[in-house]
Design a protein around this motif. Structure first.
Motif, mmCIF file in Angstrom:
data_model
loop_
_atom_site.group_PDB
_atom_site.id
_atom_site.type_symbol
_atom_site.label_atom_id
_atom_site.label_comp_id
_atom_site.label_asym_id
_atom_site.label_seq_id
_atom_site.Cartn_x
_atom_site.Cartn_y
_atom_site.Cartn_z
ATOM 1 N N VAL A 89 0.847 -1.201 0.000
ATOM 2 C CA VAL A 89 0.000 0.000 0.000
ATOM 3 C C VAL A 89 0.882 1.250 0.000
ATOM 4 N N ILE A 90 1.882 1.253 0.876
ATOM 5 C CA ILE A 90 2.754 2.428 0.994
ATOM 6 C C ILE A 90 3.562 2.618 -0.292
ATOM 7 N N ALA A 91 4.049 1.514 -0.850
ATOM 8 C CA ALA A 91 4.817 1.614 -2.094
ATOM 9 C C ALA A 91 3.974 2.209 -3.215
ATOM 10 N N ALA A 92 2.658 1.989 -3.156
ATOM 11 C CA ALA A 92 1.777 2.520 -4.195
ATOM 12 C C ALA A 92 1.276 3.918 -3.839
ATOM 13 N N GLY A 93 1.818 4.503 -2.772
ATOM 14 C CA GLY A 93 1.413 5.862 -2.392
ATOM 15 C C GLY A 93 0.156 5.929 -1.550
ATOM 16 N N GLY A 94 -0.271 4.786 -1.000
ATOM 17 C CA GLY A 94 -1.484 4.747 -0.173
ATOM 18 C C GLY A 94 -1.202 5.160 1.261
ATOM 19 N N PRO A 95 -2.235 5.096 2.113
ATOM 20 C CA PRO A 95 -2.098 5.541 3.510
ATOM 21 C C PRO A 95 -1.061 4.717 4.287
ATOM 22 N N SER A 96 -0.161 5.422 4.985
ATOM 23 C CA SER A 96 0.922 4.719 5.680
ATOM 24 C C SER A 96 0.420 4.049 6.958
ATOM 25 N N ASP A 97 -0.817 4.415 7.376
ATOM 26 C CA ASP A 97 -1.359 3.786 8.584
ATOM 27 C C ASP A 97 -2.367 2.689 8.220
ATOM 28 N N TRP A 98 -2.236 2.164 7.005
ATOM 29 C CA TRP A 98 -3.192 1.158 6.552
ATOM 30 C C TRP A 98 -3.202 -0.045 7.503
ATOM 31 N N ALA A 99 -4.392 -0.490 7.864
ATOM 32 C CA ALA A 99 -4.536 -1.702 8.677
ATOM 33 C C ALA A 99 -5.650 -2.543 8.062
ATOM 34 N N LEU A 100 -5.562 -3.821 8.274
ATOM 35 C CA LEU A 100 -6.545 -4.746 7.714
ATOM 36 C C LEU A 100 -7.899 -4.524 8.397
ATOM 37 N N PRO A 101 -8.960 -4.253 7.660
ATOM 38 C CA PRO A 101 -10.270 -4.137 8.306
ATOM 39 C C PRO A 101 -10.787 -5.517 8.709
ATOM 40 N N TYR A 102 -11.897 -5.539 9.413
ATOM 41 C CA TYR A 102 -12.508 -6.830 9.729
ATOM 42 C C TYR A 102 -13.961 -6.838 9.306
ATOM 43 N N TRP A 103 -14.444 -8.028 8.981
ATOM 44 C CA TRP A 103 -15.850 -8.210 8.582
ATOM 45 C C TRP A 103 -16.537 -8.972 9.712
ATOM 46 N N ASN A 104 -17.517 -8.322 10.336
ATOM 47 C CA ASN A 104 -18.218 -8.935 11.454
ATOM 48 C C ASN A 104 -19.693 -9.152 11.101
ATOM 49 N N PRO A 105 -20.004 -10.288 10.479
ATOM 50 C CA PRO A 105 -21.383 -10.517 10.032
ATOM 51 C C PRO A 105 -22.367 -10.635 11.192
ATOM 52 N N GLU A 106 -21.842 -10.799 12.405
ATOM 53 C CA GLU A 106 -22.719 -10.908 13.569
ATOM 54 C C GLU A 106 -23.463 -9.600 13.841
ATOM 55 N N LEU A 107 -22.981 -8.510 13.251
ATOM 56 C CA LEU A 107 -23.662 -7.234 13.447
ATOM 57 C C LEU A 107 -25.041 -7.235 12.786
#
Ligand code: C2O
Length: 491
Positions: A89-107
């Protein structure tokens, strides 16, 4: 040294202009373009989990299932993957604080469906894959009982029969041999089953991690481990669990070795946290932490294993039960003499009651996930999931069927279990549920019979957006699955 803490956020809460998923998609494309022999490539990362390749490379086919290494191994795996993605992500110029989101279908509601960004077949969308169960890419919602973390989060202990994290497990790589932890069974395996279905990638550990949604599912499973430990529960102190080394690759493709003590605190050890550290289910009262246990020496561990009371078998089904995608019921008789003897040996009138589903085998891979019910009232039709409530408030309402639901049976890993490779014996899947609370409630309501317990398997269906027809499994015929044994134990 950086003190930055990355925040993994719930995917459904990301704003329209948020860059997280666009950056993920770009990084997936970059990783897919790397050579399959490059540990930072998409293909290699997926193959670390599992691969159908006849000759896996060193470091591949490592996933730990139906062992007590399930949560720790997957935390390490997803952590290293996230670093590889962030670097891209950073190499492509994206956000340096990128973190993996999560999918919570229980919501529930719209969040119980795969996020739209993963379903759009727009040409070249790296987050879309066609290999999912019918209905998934049309936005059908996962059945509520497949996504619930309630049972897992309420387990008091990490290891032991029907506890949170599985084990104790003597050996590595007893793929899918058990004892499976409750978090692994539901929501983990159940979500794999309903998203992958009969022929999609997510329902087979050898292909699952190729689906970009896999990583958001595991981000959520990892979050649930953090929720569980954050509510006063203790991880194993057993040196066999703490000392086991696993090998991964960092963001530059260099091998790294990790052990559980390096990953127990996501913030202090690994530099990430979650935006929400609560379970979506009803509030769980914090448990009183048991007195701290001194670390055990291997000899002491063997001793404590021997001293633990073995569960006492009190009843078993005398014949195998075959499942073909429809509701099926088995009546398990409790042997009065065995039950009386067990109560004497356990020196209690109110034992824990365990239900074991053992030696589950299939030709091919069934795509159905079954809800497992104890003494389901005859009038109840748990296809009630098709009238899924749309609001979280309504979802909190417990139905008569819910009260009889003790867990789920899914088939993630069944092929691997039956053809484990190496020097392992082929085996079936096994699951154990603690049905003590359900039996006590039923006893209080006059629905419990000390002579016989009805165990019912009901297929859980996807929920179409209102107005649409439920997705059938197409013309695909469900391969029959056979349950070799259903047993009841007092413990
Ligand atoms: Cu190793 Cu969700 O699987």
């Amino acid at each position: 040294m950086s003190t930055q803490v990355f925040v993994r956020r719930e995917v459904g809460s990301l704003k329209a202009d948020d860059q997280t998923l666009a950056a993920y998609a770009e990084a997936v494309k970059v990783m897919q373009g790397r050579a399959a022999s490059d540990p930072t490539s998409w293909a290699f990362q997926a193959a670390i989990h599992g691969t159908l390749a006849g000759a896996p490379l060193a470091g591949q086919n490592q996933c730990q299932h139906a062992t007590w290494f399930f949560v720790s191994w997957h935390r390490m795996f997803v952590f290293q993957f996230e670093r590889i993605v962030r670097a891209a992500v950073i190499a492509a110029g994206g956000p340096s604080d990128w973190a993996l989101p999560y999918w919570n279908p229980e919501l529930g509601g719209a969040r119980a469906a795969i996020p739209a960004a993963f379903r759009s077949p727009t040409t070249g969308n790296p987050l879309y894959v066609a290999e999912r169960a019918p209905g998934i890419n049309a936005g059908h919602a996962l059945p509520r009982l497949a996504t619930t973390s309630r049972n897992a989060i309420s387990r008091p202990s990490f290891s032991g029969a029907a506890e949170f994290g599985g084990g104790p497990t003597a050996a590595l790589f007893q793929h899918f041999q058990g004892p499976t932890g409750q978090l692994e069974a539901t929501p983990h395996n159940a979500v794999h089953g309903v998203v992958g279905g009969q022929s999609g990638w997510m329902n087979d550990p050898d292909t699952a991690a190729q689906d970009p949604i896999f990583w958001l599912h595991h981000s959520n499973i990892d979050r649930l481990w953090a929720v569980w430990t954050g509510s006063g529960h203790s991880n194993p102190t057993d040196p066999r669990w703490l000392g086991q080394r696993f090998r991964f690759f960092d963001q530059s493709g260099q091998p790294v070795t990790m052990t559980a003590p390096q990953v127990l605190d996501t913030v202090a050890d690994l530099g990430y946290t979650y935006d929400q550290l609560v379970s979506a289910g009803p509030t769980i009262a914090p448990v009183t932490p048991p007195p701290a246990q001194p670390s055990l020496t291997p000899a002491a561990v063997r001793m404590s294993d021997q001293m633990r009371h073995d569960p006492e078998l009190v009843g078993a089904l005398a014949r195998p039960l075959t499942l073909t995608g429809d509701t099926a019921r088995a009546d398990v008789a409790i042997d009065a003499r065995a039950a009386a003897d067990a109560l004497t040996r356990l020196a209690t009138a109110t034992p824990r009651i365990l239900l074991e589903i053992h030696h589950v085998r299939a030709q091919g891979r069934p795509g159905t996930v079954y809800g497992v019910y104890v003494n389901l009232p005859a009038a109840a039709t748990p296809a009630a999931d098709s009238s899924a409530p749309a609001t979280p408030a309504a979802e909190a309402v417990e139905t008569a069927e819910d009260a009889a639901h003790v867990g789920n049976l899914s088939f993630f890993g069944i092929k691997r279990a039956q053809a484990p490779g190496g020097d392992q014996q082929p085996h079936g899947l096994s699951l154990t549920f603690d049905i003590t609370a359900v039996s006590q409630a039923q006893r209080a309501g006059g629905q419990w019979d000390d002579r016989s317990v009805a165990v019912t398997f009901v297929p859980l269906s996807l929920i179409p957006p209102s107005g649409e027809q439920p997705a059938g499994s197409g013309s695909a015929v469900e391969p029959p699955a056979t349950i070799g044994a259903i047993s009841l134990f007092y413990a």
